[in-house]
Design a protein around this motif. Structure first.
Motif, PDB file in Angstrom:
ATOM      1  N   GLN A  37       0.848  -1.193   0.000  1.00  0.00           N
ATOM      2  CA  GLN A  37       0.000   0.000   0.000  1.00  0.00           C
ATOM      3  C   GLN A  37       0.885   1.244   0.000  1.00  0.00           C
ATOM      4  O   GLN A  37       2.013   1.217   0.508  1.00  0.00           O
ATOM      5  CB  GLN A  37      -0.831   0.059   1.273  1.00  0.00           C
ATOM      6  CG  GLN A  37      -1.902  -0.986   1.390  1.00  0.00           C
ATOM      7  CD  GLN A  37      -2.780  -0.646   2.587  1.00  0.00           C
ATOM      8  OE1 GLN A  37      -3.382   0.419   2.674  1.00  0.00           O
ATOM      9  NE2 GLN A  37      -2.825  -1.565   3.532  1.00  0.00           N
ATOM     10  N   TRP A  38       0.338   2.326  -0.515  1.00  0.00           N
ATOM     11  CA  TRP A  38       1.054   3.605  -0.552  1.00  0.00           C
ATOM     12  C   TRP A  38       0.155   4.676   0.074  1.00  0.00           C
ATOM     13  O   TRP A  38      -0.986   4.843  -0.353  1.00  0.00           O
ATOM     14  CB  TRP A  38       1.382   3.968  -2.003  1.00  0.00           C
ATOM     15  CG  TRP A  38       2.195   5.219  -2.184  1.00  0.00           C
ATOM     16  CD1 TRP A  38       3.501   5.398  -1.846  1.00  0.00           C
ATOM     17  CD2 TRP A  38       1.765   6.446  -2.773  1.00  0.00           C
ATOM     18  NE1 TRP A  38       3.910   6.663  -2.190  1.00  0.00           N
ATOM     19  CE2 TRP A  38       2.861   7.327  -2.766  1.00  0.00           C
ATOM     20  CE3 TRP A  38       0.549   6.882  -3.320  1.00  0.00           C
ATOM     21  CZ2 TRP A  38       2.802   8.624  -3.275  1.00  0.00           C
ATOM     22  CZ3 TRP A  38       0.489   8.183  -3.825  1.00  0.00           C
ATOM     23  CH2 TRP A  38       1.607   9.044  -3.803  1.00  0.00           C
ATOM     24  N   LEU A  39       0.673   5.338   1.106  1.00  0.00           N
ATOM     25  CA  LEU A  39      -0.105   6.355   1.822  1.00  0.00           C
ATOM     26  C   LEU A  39       0.492   7.740   1.607  1.00  0.00           C
ATOM     27  O   LEU A  39       1.689   7.868   1.323  1.00  0.00           O
ATOM     28  CB  LEU A  39      -0.131   6.054   3.328  1.00  0.00           C
ATOM     29  CG  LEU A  39      -0.505   4.622   3.750  1.00  0.00           C
ATOM     30  CD1 LEU A  39      -0.615   4.526   5.272  1.00  0.00           C
ATOM     31  CD2 LEU A  39      -1.803   4.171   3.098  1.00  0.00           C
ATOM     32  N   VAL A  40      -0.330   8.749   1.757  1.00  0.00           N
ATOM     33  CA  VAL A  40       0.149  10.134   1.686  1.00  0.00           C
ATOM     34  C   VAL A  40      -0.159  10.813   3.004  1.00  0.00           C
ATOM     35  O   VAL A  40      -1.266  10.718   3.533  1.00  0.00           O
ATOM     36  CB  VAL A  40      -0.511  10.899   0.516  1.00  0.00           C
ATOM     37  CG1 VAL A  40      -0.135  12.380   0.567  1.00  0.00           C
ATOM     38  CG2 VAL A  40      -0.091  10.287  -0.822  1.00  0.00           C
ATOM     39  N   ARG A  41       0.870  11.456   3.561  1.00  0.00           N
ATOM     40  CA  ARG A  41       0.727  12.159   4.843  1.00  0.00           C
ATOM     41  C   ARG A  41       1.184  13.598   4.645  1.00  0.00           C
ATOM     42  O   ARG A  41       2.315  13.830   4.192  1.00  0.00           O
ATOM     43  CB  ARG A  41       1.601  11.456   5.880  1.00  0.00           C
ATOM     44  CG  ARG A  41       1.541  12.081   7.240  1.00  0.00           C
ATOM     45  CD  ARG A  41       2.206  11.197   8.262  1.00  0.00           C
ATOM     46  NE  ARG A  41       3.657  11.196   8.148  1.00  0.00           N
ATOM     47  CZ  ARG A  41       4.424  10.108   8.192  1.00  0.00           C
ATOM     48  NH1 ARG A  41       3.898   8.913   8.342  1.00  0.00           N
ATOM     49  NH2 ARG A  41       5.731  10.216   8.091  1.00  0.00           N
ATOM     50  N   ILE A  58      -0.944  19.885  -3.822  1.00  0.00           N
ATOM     51  CA  ILE A  58      -0.061  18.701  -3.905  1.00  0.00           C
ATOM     52  C   ILE A  58      -0.882  17.441  -4.187  1.00  0.00           C
ATOM     53  O   ILE A  58      -0.526  16.630  -5.052  1.00  0.00           O
ATOM     54  CB  ILE A  58       0.759  18.555  -2.598  1.00  0.00           C
ATOM     55  CG1 ILE A  58       1.768  19.701  -2.490  1.00  0.00           C
ATOM     56  CG2 ILE A  58       1.458  17.192  -2.542  1.00  0.00           C
ATOM     57  CD1 ILE A  58       2.477  19.800  -1.146  1.00  0.00           C
ATOM     58  N   LEU A  59      -1.994  17.279  -3.472  1.00  0.00           N
ATOM     59  CA  LEU A  59      -2.829  16.083  -3.679  1.00  0.00           C
ATOM     60  C   LEU A  59      -3.345  16.034  -5.119  1.00  0.00           C
ATOM     61  O   LEU A  59      -3.395  14.975  -5.744  1.00  0.00           O
ATOM     62  CB  LEU A  59      -3.993  16.061  -2.677  1.00  0.00           C
ATOM     63  CG  LEU A  59      -3.571  15.874  -1.209  1.00  0.00           C
ATOM     64  CD1 LEU A  59      -4.774  16.055  -0.278  1.00  0.00           C
ATOM     65  CD2 LEU A  59      -2.945  14.499  -0.994  1.00  0.00           C
ATOM     66  N   PRO A  72      -7.264   7.365   2.711  1.00  0.00           N
ATOM     67  CA  PRO A  72      -7.360   8.826   2.731  1.00  0.00           C
ATOM     68  C   PRO A  72      -6.102   9.431   3.362  1.00  0.00           C
ATOM     69  O   PRO A  72      -5.568   8.865   4.321  1.00  0.00           O
ATOM     70  CB  PRO A  72      -8.583   9.097   3.616  1.00  0.00           C
ATOM     71  CG  PRO A  72      -9.348   7.811   3.633  1.00  0.00           C
ATOM     72  CD  PRO A  72      -8.353   6.707   3.427  1.00  0.00           C
ATOM     73  N   PRO A  73      -5.606  10.563   2.837  1.00  0.00           N
ATOM     74  CA  PRO A  73      -4.417  11.196   3.423  1.00  0.00           C
ATOM     75  C   PRO A  73      -4.681  11.616   4.873  1.00  0.00           C
ATOM     76  O   PRO A  73      -5.831  11.804   5.258  1.00  0.00           O
ATOM     77  CB  PRO A  73      -4.219  12.450   2.556  1.00  0.00           C
ATOM     78  CG  PRO A  73      -5.026  12.239   1.330  1.00  0.00           C
ATOM     79  CD  PRO A  73      -6.123  11.292   1.676  1.00  0.00           C
ATOM     80  N   VAL A  74      -3.604  11.752   5.644  1.00  0.00           N
ATOM     81  CA  VAL A  74      -3.734  12.304   6.996  1.00  0.00           C
ATOM     82  C   VAL A  74      -2.925  13.592   7.081  1.00  0.00           C
ATOM     83  O   VAL A  74      -1.984  13.801   6.316  1.00  0.00           O
ATOM     84  CB  VAL A  74      -3.287  11.310   8.098  1.00  0.00           C
ATOM     85  CG1 VAL A  74      -4.123  10.039   8.059  1.00  0.00           C
ATOM     86  CG2 VAL A  74      -1.806  10.982   7.987  1.00  0.00           C
ATOM     87  N   TRP A  75      -3.324  14.455   8.017  1.00  0.00           N
ATOM     88  CA  TRP A  75      -2.671  15.749   8.232  1.00  0.00           C
ATOM     89  C   TRP A  75      -2.037  15.747   9.620  1.00  0.00           C
ATOM     90  O   TRP A  75      -2.733  15.498  10.609  1.00  0.00           O
ATOM     91  CB  TRP A  75      -3.712  16.875   8.151  1.00  0.00           C
ATOM     92  CG  TRP A  75      -4.004  17.357   6.777  1.00  0.00           C
ATOM     93  CD1 TRP A  75      -3.542  18.506   6.205  1.00  0.00           C
ATOM     94  CD2 TRP A  75      -4.828  16.720   5.769  1.00  0.00           C
ATOM     95  NE1 TRP A  75      -4.005  18.615   4.905  1.00  0.00           N
ATOM     96  CE2 TRP A  75      -4.791  17.544   4.612  1.00  0.00           C
ATOM     97  CE3 TRP A  75      -5.565  15.541   5.720  1.00  0.00           C
ATOM     98  CZ2 TRP A  75      -5.485  17.214   3.441  1.00  0.00           C
ATOM     99  CZ3 TRP A  75      -6.249  15.214   4.557  1.00  0.00           C
ATOM    100  CH2 TRP A  75      -6.200  16.054   3.440  1.00  0.00           C
ATOM    101  N   GLN A 200       0.663   4.485  11.509  1.00  0.00           N
ATOM    102  CA  GLN A 200       0.094   4.121  10.207  1.00  0.00           C
ATOM    103  C   GLN A 200       0.581   2.758   9.711  1.00  0.00           C
ATOM    104  O   GLN A 200       0.236   2.349   8.608  1.00  0.00           O
ATOM    105  CB  GLN A 200       0.443   5.195   9.166  1.00  0.00           C
ATOM    106  CG  GLN A 200      -0.154   6.563   9.498  1.00  0.00           C
ATOM    107  CD  GLN A 200       0.060   7.532   8.346  1.00  0.00           C
ATOM    108  OE1 GLN A 200       1.151   8.058   8.136  1.00  0.00           O
ATOM    109  NE2 GLN A 200      -0.992   7.745   7.573  1.00  0.00           N
ATOM    110  N   GLY A 201       1.405   2.099  10.516  1.00  0.00           N
ATOM    111  CA  GLY A 201       1.874   0.764  10.134  1.00  0.00           C
ATOM    112  C   GLY A 201       2.864   0.763   8.987  1.00  0.00           C
ATOM    113  O   GLY A 201       3.015  -0.237   8.277  1.00  0.00           O
ATOM    114  N   ILE A 202       3.563   1.891   8.796  1.00  0.00           N
ATOM    115  CA  ILE A 202       4.537   1.989   7.706  1.00  0.00           C
ATOM    116  C   ILE A 202       5.658   0.966   7.932  1.00  0.00           C
ATOM    117  O   ILE A 202       6.158   0.817   9.053  1.00  0.00           O
ATOM    118  CB  ILE A 202       5.147   3.417   7.649  1.00  0.00           C
ATOM    119  CG1 ILE A 202       4.054   4.494   7.492  1.00  0.00           C
ATOM    120  CG2 ILE A 202       6.220   3.529   6.563  1.00  0.00           C
ATOM    121  CD1 ILE A 202       3.256   4.422   6.214  1.00  0.00           C
TER     122      ILE A 202
END
Ligand code: GLU
Ligand code: ZN
Length: 303
Positions: A37-41, A58-59, A72-75, A200-202
């Motif tokens: 999986q690929w997440l955006v923070r 950016i998104l 969904p991205p997190v802030w 986030q379990g990265i």
């Protein structure tokens, strides 16, 4: 899907430029190549440095390039409670302490001359308040100008980077006790990244080599907080015409995502991948294949 979870963690201080697109593409390709999986923070922890609306830009740039997060991205600006809890845990364990040094005192401490400042790096802290603390552990709480991590327990960190190989850093002498939270309440990049990566379990961090100097601090924090260690891949730096790292400061302009394939081709060739024609989807697919050839045979996660 495998257990692999990667991320791209932009600071919304400017739109994506050629250098940051390389980091985005590399982390996305590595996640895809590993069936992960690929997440955006959005790393807006230092709100004073972030510009409103840049997160959405950016998104949008990422999605125009076909780089879509799997969640969904997190802030970070919405996650202070997590950072506060981690800081409390460190304080309770005697691993962090309040520092009452003023900026002036820090700048005038001996051995300062000629020190090179790197990204996300402060002046090497001589441990003044740590030594005072040993006798009066809570005496300075009220007057704190910053909260720092003690780096003297296990100062030397060893790790292995998938591109750079074996690495080590003596955090105590090369960095010093570093800041976890500033007096204005702002949590540091180091603390926020470590807490978020774990929450986030990265499993894998893929980012530019300019950040590799932060890795030892982040591993040390993981150890202090009892969090799992991650795998690291730092990609080669993208240099501007002046030979310096490409950044907003030396005129890197925002990528033009109306020409997404051109922007991606440029990023891909900076990662050593061949340029592609055809559709965006076809180009991304062939880079995933190529990435697998280059990076997964070497990929033995070693703690
Ligand atoms: N937000 C950080 C930066 O742009 C990057 C964090 C990371 O990838 O660890 O400098
Ligand atoms: Zn101090």
């Amino acid at each position: 899907m495998t257990g692999y979870i990667g991320r791209f963690a932009p600071s919304p201080t400017g739109p994506l430029h050629a250098g940051s697109l390389v980091a985005a593409l590399a982390s996305w390709l590595d996640a895809r190549a590993n069936h992960g999986q690929w997440l955006v923070r959005i790393e807006d922890v230092d709100t004073a440095r972030c510009l409103p609306g840049l997160d959405q830009i950016i998104l949008r740039q990422l999605s125009d390039c076909g780089l879509l997060p799997d969640q969904p991205p997190v802030w970070q600006s919405q996650r202070s409670a997590l950072y506060q809890r981690a800081l409390e845990q460190l304080l309770e364990g005697g691993l962090a302490y309040p520092c009452t040094c003023t900026r002036r005192e820090l700048e005038q401490a001996p051995g300062r001359a000629g020190e090179v400042r790197r990204r996300h790096t402060e002046l090497i802290y001589p441990g003044t308040c740590r030594n005072a603390m040993t006798h009066h552990p809570t005496a300075n709480r009220k007057a704190a100008t910053a909260w720092r991590l003690r780096t003297d327990a296990n100062p030397v960190i060893h790790w292995s980077d998938r591109r750079l190989g074996r690495q080590q850093q003596d955090v105590e002498t090369e960095v010093g006790d570093f800041v976890l939270q500033r007096a204005d309440g702002c949590f540091s990049y180091q603390l926020a990244v470590v807490v978020d990566d774990a929450e986030q379990g990265i499993t894998d961090v893929v980012r530019g080599e300019d950040l590799s100097n932060n890795t030892a601090r982040q591993i040390m924090l993981q150890e202090c907080l009892g969090l799992p260690r991650l795998c690291y891949l730092h990609t080669a730096l993208v240099l501007g015409a002046n030979g310096e790292k490409l950044s907003k400061q030396n005129g890197a302009s925002a990528i033009d995502t109306s020409q997404a394939l051109d922007a991606l081709n440029q990023a891909a060739s900076l990662l050593g991948l061949q340029t592609q024609g055809g559709t965006l989807g076809d180009a991304l697919d062939s880079w995933i294949q190529a990435w697998r050839q280059v990076w997964t045979p070497l990929y033995n996660p070693v703690p």
